[in-house]
Design an enzyme around this catalytic site. Structure first.
Site, PDB file in Angstrom:
ATOM      1  N   ARG A 159     -10.372 -11.392   1.820  1.00  0.00           N
ATOM      2  CA  ARG A 159     -11.187 -12.471   1.235  1.00  0.00           C
ATOM      3  C   ARG A 159     -10.434 -13.808   1.282  1.00  0.00           C
ATOM      4  O   ARG A 159     -11.056 -14.855   1.373  1.00  0.00           O
ATOM      5  CB  ARG A 159     -11.603 -12.079  -0.194  1.00  0.00           C
ATOM      6  CG  ARG A 159     -10.453 -11.882  -1.144  1.00  0.00           C
ATOM      7  CD  ARG A 159     -10.825 -11.021  -2.364  1.00  0.00           C
ATOM      8  NE  ARG A 159     -10.990  -9.613  -2.002  1.00  0.00           N
ATOM      9  CZ  ARG A 159     -11.323  -8.654  -2.865  1.00  0.00           C
ATOM     10  NH1 ARG A 159     -11.532  -8.947  -4.136  1.00  0.00           N
ATOM     11  NH2 ARG A 159     -11.442  -7.411  -2.456  1.00  0.00           N
ATOM     12  N   LYS A 173       0.837  -1.196   0.000  1.00  0.00           N
ATOM     13  CA  LYS A 173       0.000   0.000   0.000  1.00  0.00           C
ATOM     14  C   LYS A 173       0.876   1.251   0.000  1.00  0.00           C
ATOM     15  O   LYS A 173       1.994   1.209   0.502  1.00  0.00           O
ATOM     16  CB  LYS A 173      -0.845   0.025   1.286  1.00  0.00           C
ATOM     17  CG  LYS A 173      -2.008  -0.918   1.295  1.00  0.00           C
ATOM     18  CD  LYS A 173      -2.819  -0.742   2.568  1.00  0.00           C
ATOM     19  CE  LYS A 173      -3.994  -1.693   2.627  1.00  0.00           C
ATOM     20  NZ  LYS A 173      -5.011  -1.475   1.593  1.00  0.00           N
TER      21      LYS A 173
HETATM   22  N1  BES Z   1      -8.197  -3.573   4.281  1.00  0.00           N
HETATM   23  C1  BES Z   1      -8.344  -3.180   2.941  1.00  0.00           C
HETATM   24  C2  BES Z   1      -9.643  -2.418   2.685  1.00  0.00           C
HETATM   25  C3  BES Z   1      -9.761  -1.064   3.323  1.00  0.00           C
HETATM   26  C4  BES Z   1      -9.271   0.057   2.694  1.00  0.00           C
HETATM   27  C5  BES Z   1     -10.418  -0.927   4.517  1.00  0.00           C
HETATM   28  C6  BES Z   1      -9.422   1.294   3.287  1.00  0.00           C
HETATM   29  C7  BES Z   1     -10.581   0.299   5.095  1.00  0.00           C
HETATM   30  C8  BES Z   1     -10.068   1.420   4.493  1.00  0.00           C
HETATM   31  C9  BES Z   1      -8.326  -4.397   2.017  1.00  0.00           C
HETATM   32  O1  BES Z   1      -7.549  -5.460   2.428  1.00  0.00           O
HETATM   33  C10 BES Z   1      -7.799  -3.934   0.702  1.00  0.00           C
HETATM   34  O2  BES Z   1      -6.673  -3.526   0.644  1.00  0.00           O
HETATM   35  N2  BES Z   1      -8.639  -4.000  -0.331  1.00  0.00           N
HETATM   36  C11 BES Z   1      -8.283  -3.580  -1.617  1.00  0.00           C
HETATM   37  C12 BES Z   1      -8.814  -4.581  -2.599  1.00  0.00           C
HETATM   38  C13 BES Z   1      -8.272  -4.430  -3.989  1.00  0.00           C
HETATM   39  C14 BES Z   1      -6.793  -4.756  -4.034  1.00  0.00           C
HETATM   40  C15 BES Z   1      -9.036  -5.351  -4.925  1.00  0.00           C
HETATM   41  C16 BES Z   1      -8.891  -2.204  -1.866  1.00  0.00           C
HETATM   42  O3  BES Z   1      -9.992  -1.939  -1.392  1.00  0.00           O
HETATM   43  O4  BES Z   1      -8.244  -1.399  -2.505  1.00  0.00           O
HETATM   44 ZN    ZN Z   2      -5.524  -5.319   1.819  1.00  0.00          ZN
END
Ligand code: BES
Ligand code: ZN
Ligand code: ZN
Length: 499
Positions: free
Chosen positions: A353, A279
């Site tokens: 997931r 990230k």
């Molecule tokens: N934990 C994150 C989702 C999230 C983002 C929660 C911001 C709260 C605030 C999750 O694991 C994630 O990174 N999801 C990705 C999925 C994508 C790579 C398909 C996302 O939402 O960008």
């Molecule tokens: Zn994530």
């Protein structure tokens, strides 16, 4: 904290202040307000006339008055609750919380509340107590100075027409629910160097011991042996070993539908760096909250153990840290989940997931016939729904509707997104059964849901994406910023309804 229910004249309560709900546009010329106007020597009418107070939701006015014979309080707090027709029992929690935080700042130690609520009397008392408790939660656990050092310790509850037994019951329930919400919020708030998966499992076990729940914690060797290759693929890049927390509540007598068993399943990513699909650094700190779904399961199970409904409930939390490292999973890796399904990992940041795939399958293996999973799963749900509604998706419309309905009763918003088979096609992989992401920028929240759905066999299943609702970025009149404890009240209603 001391709670007391009274059935008589609440102005005579043994408290420092009186707090009362006031409706929008209400005048001081009738009913309770007239009595309070008299008590304060006309000051209620005065603040209303001067338009200092109009009864809007969350608005407050503090009136100091000369103590009268037989009345201990010397302050009256008017708390706006908006229009009378929109006023619901669940509003009592925020009313009570708003009053508590306001009076706490002014060093008041106890107050009596009259929520003026026509709904269920046990619930009115319950919500007054819950709001009192949750409103005093603060984020300052690790501060060595400038800590909040004030607290309101006593609440006296008057609910018109309520019997003493109703109040007593409501108080006991409110205490359990409020403390369980704060238990969840405290876990969610913990920094990830302290709340590792091992520590989360320890706290779950300690809570289970105290509350009287069965608790089992699976370690990595056991998970590997069971074939949880999807969950383990997320943990492999971390120094911290993953834990699968399993809790079981068994009622003394089961009055539910025969064979029915509800499972609460939570995403417990104690920190989400994204893994090799790292990230960006901006706001990465918020990913300590990525175990909020798991914390919600633990808090709800705590409440269940103490409220003792007559139906069984199990809780499953996948506690895992998502880190990049030489051993970490790479985009393009293929792994096999416990159900035997193969997954092409195309983004290691879509890890929630992956752990839930094995966690929901495990819940079903333990006998679950209905599953609610909770997860801070996608950033996309924040874009779609903001912080007012939790995204809900599922494989059984009746079950989804039931949760939405209980949410309405609990004052928690859920908004459904579709999971039709066309969406599932979009996660088919070229080289494995499925892939862990869908097409870029398209229906991100739904893609997460249809992925988890692949691992549910016969159970009725609902998925709650709480990424937008699990924590609040700003302080509110009734609660601190940070973790909210969302969904707990709705889940308790869902469970108690199936008794
Ligand atoms: N934990 C994150 C989702 C999230 C983002 C929660 C911001 C709260 C605030 C999750 O694991 C994630 O990174 N999801 C990705 C999925 C994508 C790579 C398909 C996302 O939402 O960008
Ligand atoms: Zn994530
Ligand atoms: Zn995540």
């Amino acid at each position: 904290m001391k709670f007391q229910g009274i059935t008589g004249n609440y102005t005579a309560a043994d408290a420092d202040a009186l707090a009362i709900a006031v409706f929008k546009g209400e005048k001081a010329s009738g009913g309770v307000l007239k009595d309070l106007d008299k008590l304060t020597g006309g000051l209620v009418a005065e603040v209303i006339k001067a338009e200092e107070f109009k009864g809007d939701v969350g608005q407050v006015a503090l009136i100091r008055f000369v103590p009268r014979a037989g009345i201990k309080a010397s302050r009256l707090l008017l708390v706006g609750v908006g229009s009378r027709s929109d006023y619901k029992t669940y509003h009592v929690a925020s009313l009570s919380g708003t009053a508590t935080r306001f009076l706490r700042k002014r060093n008041i130690k106890s107050f009596a509340i009259d929520p003026r609520c026509d709904g269920n009397k046990v619930e009115a008392a319950q919500n007054a107590v819950q709001g009192f408790i949750t409103s005093q939660f603060e984020l300052d656990k690790y501060k060595t100075k400038d800590k909040n050092n004030k607290s309101v310790n006593g609440l006296i509850i008057y609910v018109a027409g309520a019997k003493a037994a109703d109040l007593k019951n409501g108080i006991a329930r409110g205490r359990i629910i409020g403390e369980s919400m704060n238990f969840t919020r405290d876990l969610a708030n913990e920094p990830p160097n302290i709340l590792t998966p091992t520590e989360m499992a320890k706290r779950a076990a300690a809570m289970a011991r105290q509350a009287g729940l069965k608790c089992q914690v699976l370690d990595e060797a056991q998970m590997t042996k069971m074939g949880m290759g999807s969950l383990m693929s997320v943990s492999i890049g971390s120094e911290q070993p993953a834990k699968l927390i399993y809790l079981k509540y068994t009622p003394a007598k089961n009055t539910g539908k025969k064979g029915d068993m509800l499972a609460l399943v939570g995403k417990g990513i104690t920190f989400d760096t994204g893994g090799i699909s790292l990230k960006p650094c901006e706001n990465m700190d918020a990913m300590k909250y990525d175990m909020s779904g798991g914390a919600t399961v633990l808090g709800t199970m705590r409440a269940v153990a103490m409220l003792k409904p007559s139906v069984p409930v199990i809780g499953v939390v996948a506690a895992v840290e998502n880190m990049p490292d030489g051993k970490a999973s790479r985009p393009s890796d293929v792994v096999t989940a416990m159900t035997g399904k193969t997954i092409e990992i195309l983004n290691t940041d879509a890890e929630g997931r992956l752990i839930l795939a094995d966690a929901v399958a495990y819940a079903e293996k333990q006998g679950a016939t209905r599953i609610v999973d909770m997860a801070t799963l996608t950033g996309a749900v924040i874009i779609a729904l903001g912080d007012q509604n939790t995204g809900i998706m599922g494989n059984d419309q009746k079950f989804v509707d039931e949760i939405i309905d209980q949410g309405k009763d609990a004052g928690e918003g859920f908004w459904q997104l579709p999971v039709s088979p066309e969406y599932s096609k979009q996660i088919r992989s070229d080289i494995a059964d499925i892939k862990n992401i869908g097409p870029r920028g398209k229906a991100g929240t739904i893609m997460g849901a249809v992925f988890i759905q692949e691992f549910v066999d016969k159970a009725k299943w609902a998925h709650l994406d709480i990424a937008g609702t699990a924590w609040s970025d700003s302080v509110q009149p009734h609660q601190a910023k940070g973790p909210t404890g969302v969904a707990i009240r709705t889940l308790i209603k869902l469970i108690e309804r199936s008794q």
